[in-house]
Enzyme design. Structure first.
Site, PDB file in Angstrom:
ATOM      1  N   SER A 152     -11.167  -1.306  -1.955  1.00 12.06           N
ATOM      2  CA  SER A 152     -12.025  -0.135  -2.148  1.00 12.06           C
ATOM      3  C   SER A 152     -12.666   0.241  -0.812  1.00 12.06           C
ATOM      4  O   SER A 152     -11.946   0.532   0.136  1.00 12.06           O
ATOM      5  CB  SER A 152     -13.059  -0.397  -3.238  1.00 12.06           C
ATOM      6  OG  SER A 152     -13.656   0.797  -3.668  1.00 12.06           O
ATOM      7  N   ASP A 186      -4.991   4.912 -10.719  1.00 15.81           N
ATOM      8  CA  ASP A 186      -6.388   4.855 -10.282  1.00 15.81           C
ATOM      9  C   ASP A 186      -7.032   6.234 -10.442  1.00 15.81           C
ATOM     10  O   ASP A 186      -6.570   7.217  -9.859  1.00 15.81           O
ATOM     11  CB  ASP A 186      -6.440   4.411  -8.814  1.00 15.81           C
ATOM     12  CG  ASP A 186      -7.829   3.990  -8.362  1.00 15.81           C
ATOM     13  OD1 ASP A 186      -8.816   4.483  -8.925  1.00 15.81           O
ATOM     14  OD2 ASP A 186      -7.920   3.168  -7.431  1.00 15.81           O
ATOM     15  N   HIS A 236      -8.418   1.185 -10.785  1.00 22.79           N
ATOM     16  CA  HIS A 236      -9.023   0.789  -9.521  1.00 22.79           C
ATOM     17  C   HIS A 236      -9.355  -0.701  -9.466  1.00 22.79           C
ATOM     18  O   HIS A 236      -9.289  -1.320  -8.411  1.00 22.79           O
ATOM     19  CB  HIS A 236     -10.288   1.610  -9.280  1.00 22.79           C
ATOM     20  CG  HIS A 236     -10.845   1.470  -7.903  1.00 22.79           C
ATOM     21  ND1 HIS A 236     -10.146   1.827  -6.777  1.00 22.79           N
ATOM     22  CD2 HIS A 236     -12.037   0.990  -7.462  1.00 22.79           C
ATOM     23  CE1 HIS A 236     -10.876   1.595  -5.696  1.00 22.79           C
ATOM     24  NE2 HIS A 236     -12.026   1.069  -6.095  1.00 22.79           N
TER      25      HIS A 236
END
Length: 765
Positions: A634, A709, A741
């Protein structure tokens, strides 16, 4: 931006087991002992525990290495029961509802999830759970009635009402369609829920369902939190009951102006085209209105929010008495936050009680608490540079600052007005641990309540200063205990003792504990790090280093806390790697000066701080300075790319998971908080993007991304893939069909970590 930094991976490879894991003992360094990180009794447990090497296949298999780790902890309103959700022995992700009788300490299953019908979730509910970071099956949420005689349980779009008096489970008549965001009203007379973008109320007296709103559909959503409210503001709902049950405050959002994106969710057996209203940075947000609807006649009164319509409503809360409603008004640039109060009989006039201002941004929190015995409220503010608590009267005048100093408050936990105490969690003693404290509402010295070193997350009873302590430390998986008002231990809910029966015990003898320390940033601020040394460490050898990074705002890696993310760290240590983690400027719990360094340009100060960490590593004779890799997910994936592209002389290789690569592709609330509006900071957006630095990449990159995602869109990675290919640069990529995600699932994670281990072995060894 997600607050998790779980990773995923590439290609399946043979298991890598170093000969070094055949150690006869795992020694703690004198530095670790001197720092008091590991208690003496835990040191003894480690020395006696099993020494089985940790395999990647075992990391996320059942039973969980963490042991029994309850979630959804609550105290019943009457204080007689502790309730929690616990995974099954054969499936750690399937949850039943358990209880502990406070009087006897006896624990038993309260409701078996098999009594409910567990089916597929709607797309809306799947997205909501992704925002909540909820993963699993069975019972995932539950709500106590005020009289402690019943529990409401949402499951697969239906609602179940469990009566404790007769042990009966009733399927409530909610009508056709998938139900979401359900809850009991404050006095337990009604059940409210959202269905088909409208708000409904079910009377438990006659089981009649009433549609409170009817215009929801298409771009109009009633009583629902918009995407950025869920993902970035920690607001998962769009409606709020008045304490007396006479009315409900709710938001009405119009998404018609938000860009409609046709997003490809790529699965193993096909491609699903999903239309999503995604508010890209610089683009339109939803139009939001705040109304109050009365239950008697369904009459709606709308709050006058002001002439400026491009705003956010991050918080809504009723005052005691149900006649006044508070809401927090936030400007789009997030440099202004107002606490406003409106009388529901005069909705056109709002009174501003608090104004927060910043030259960078104002952080949100959940620490507004209106007192019942005096015309005052508790408010958290960073106005002096650190998050602290203030007592303010309803005229907006600060009566006193209750906490102060160069440390931060995490949150208000309980206000005992009768005894005059305010309980809160914070970092008064050290930034790497969270503790429970209390201070008198009249001001004075702060009293530390929790004592054991580590992280303490607490849940108080509604009306009593009795609390549950969810505690963990580096070598102690989560324990749950019941405590009195001064911290006295009353009972174990889950001791999770590290004995020979614990799932971790066979591996614990090889568990390694980090050393903590500090290095200086270029502006002189202290950066905290933790350094894990490999198994059978010898100062006469040199070891490759994996720098595990997140680096983004509102997150912290350098803590004395148990984390499942550290399983892979322990695996790497057993393969002869060192692992280093440093919280760069911009990360959490260090005050605004530490955070605001990143304002208007991302990926600059953060990378410089990680380089400062490597400069420190280079001073250590046992570090192989030519073999250092950067690895993150991330924001950490973004950091991995920026570090490898901008500082290739520091990092030989990088693993980048689900990264934001072009901030124009991320959402308004998160991105504009740190970079401002694209029209006002075009150079900052360009400098913060990964793409301008692709040309500087040399070698040693692995990227992975979930192909479904809906948070950091897959397009972020494909843009870098294309740019690297156009430059003729060689790299590796692994993309996971159907994964979101957070990269959930035992099989996905096993494949991921095996791939990462293989990559690091090849690149650094």
């Amino acid at each position: 931006m997600t607050k998790t930094w779980i990773t995923s991976a590439l290609m399946a490879v043979p298991m890598l087991i170093s000969s070094e894991v055949n150690a006869t003992s795992a020694q703690l360094s004198q530095a670790q002992i001197n720092q008091g990180i590991v208690a003496s009794e835990t040191q003894k447990i480690i020395s006696e525990a099993g020494r089985t090497p940790l395999s990647i296949e075992r990391m996320y298999a059942s039973p969980a290495l963490t042991g029994t780790s309850p979630r959804g902890l609550k105290l019943s309103p009457d204080g007689k029961r502790v309730t929690y959700l616990a995974g099954r022995q054969d499936n750690q992700h399937f949850y039943d509802l358990w209880q502990m009788d406070v009087g006897s300490g006896k624990q038993s299953i309260l409701l078996d999830a098999d009594k409910l019908t567990i089916g597929e979730l709607s797309d809306e509910e799947k997205a909501r759970r992704e925002r909540q970071r909820i993963y699993g099956q069975g019972i995932m949420e539950y709500f106590w009635s005020e009289d402690s005689q019943a529990i409401l349980i949402p499951a697969s779009g239906a609602l179940y009402y469990y009566s404790l008096s007769d042990n009966k489970v009733t399927l409530l008549p909610t009508g056709e369609g998938f139900v979401t965001d359900a809850r009991l009203s404050p006095k337990g007379s009604y059940v409210s829920f959202v269905r088909d973008q409208n708000l409904y109320v079910l009377s438990l007296k006659d089981m009649k369902v009433t549609a409170m709103t009817t215009d929801g559909g298409g771009a109009i959503k009633n009583a629902m939190a918009e995407f950025v409210a869920q993902e970035e503001m920690d607001r998962m709902t769009g409606y709020w009951w008045s304490p007396d049950e006479s009315a409900i405050a709710y938001t009405r959002i119009d998404e018609s102006g938000v860009e409609l994106v046709t997003r490809n969710e790529i699965y193993a057996d096909g491609i699903k085209l999903t239309e999503q209203r995604y508010p890209y940075a610089g683009k339109s947000n939803v139009k939001i209105a705040l109304g109050v609807i009365k239950l008697t006649d369904k009459n709606v009164s709308w709050v006058e929010l002001g002439k400026e319509q491009d705003i956010y409503l991050p918080r809504v809360k009723w005052l005691p008495g149900s006649k006044r409603l508070s809401y927090q008004w936030q400007s789009r640039d997030q440099q202004r936050l107002d606490l406003r109060v409106v009388d529901i009989d005069r909705m056109q006039t709002s009174e501003t009680l608090v104004e927060e201002r910043s030259d960078a941004w104002v952080n949100l929190n959940n620490d507004l608490h209106f007192l019942k015995k005096q015309e005052s409220f508790i408010w958290a503010s960073e106005r002096d540079g650190f998050n602290h608590l203030y007592l303010i009267n309803l005229g907006g005048e600060v009566k006193r600052q209750l906490t102060s100093g160069d440390w931060v408050v995490d949150g208000v936990e309980f206000v005992d007005e009768k005894a005059g105490w305010l309980y809160f969690t914070g970092r008064k003693d050290t930034a790497v641990e969270k503790h429970l404290y209390r201070v008198s509402l009249s001001g004075g010295d702060i009293e530390k309540i929790s004592q054991r070193r580590g992280m303490h997350s607490v849940v108080f009873a509604e009306n009593e200063a009795v609390y549950l302590d969810y505690y963990s430390a580096l070598v102690q998986p989560p324990q749950v205990s019941l405590h009195g008002n001064k911290g006295q231990h009353l009972a174990w809910v889950e001791q999770n003792k590290l004995d020979s029966e614990h799932p971790l015990y066979p591996y614990l003898g090889l568990w390694q504990v980090p050393e903590f320390g500090r290095v200086k940033a270029e502006d002189g601020q202290a950066l905290q790090y933790r350094l894990f040394k490999p198994l059978n460490f010898s100062k006469d050898k040199q070891y490759p280093v994996v720098v595990r990074v997140y680096g983004g705002p509102h997150a912290q890696l350098v803590v004395n806390s148990w984390s499942e993310h550290d399983y892979f760290t322990q695996y790497l240590l057993q393969q002869g790697f060192m692992v280093f983690q440093l919280d760069n400027r911009g990360s959490a719990h260090r005050g605004t000066r530490f955070e605001h360094v990143i304002y208007k340009q991302l990926g600059e100060a953060e990378v410089n701080d990680q380089k400062a960490g490597v400069d420190y590593l280079r001073t250590l004779p046992y570090v192989d300075s030519d073999n250092i890799a950067l690895y993150g997910h991330s924001y950490g994936g973004y950091m991995a790319l920026m570090g490898l592209f901008k500082a290739s002389d520091y990092f030989k290789a990088a693993i980048s998971g689900a990264p934001v690569t072009d901030w124009a592709l991320y959402d308004t609330h998160y991105t504009e908080r740190y970079l401002g509006h694209p029209e006002d900071n075009a150079k900052g957006y360009e400098a913060s993007s990964v793409l301008p630095y692709v040309k500087d990449y040399q070698s040693g990159l692995l990227m992975y991304h979930g192909m479904a995602d809906d948070n950091v869109l897959f397009e972020n990675s494909t843009k870098v893939y294309k740019a690297l290919q156009d430059e003729g640069k060689l790299f590796q990529m692994i993309d996971y069909p159907g994964s979101k995600h957070s990269m959930r699932g035992e099989k996905v994670r096993t494949h991921l970590y095996r791939s990462l281990a293989n990559f690091l072995q090849r690149e650094l060894k």
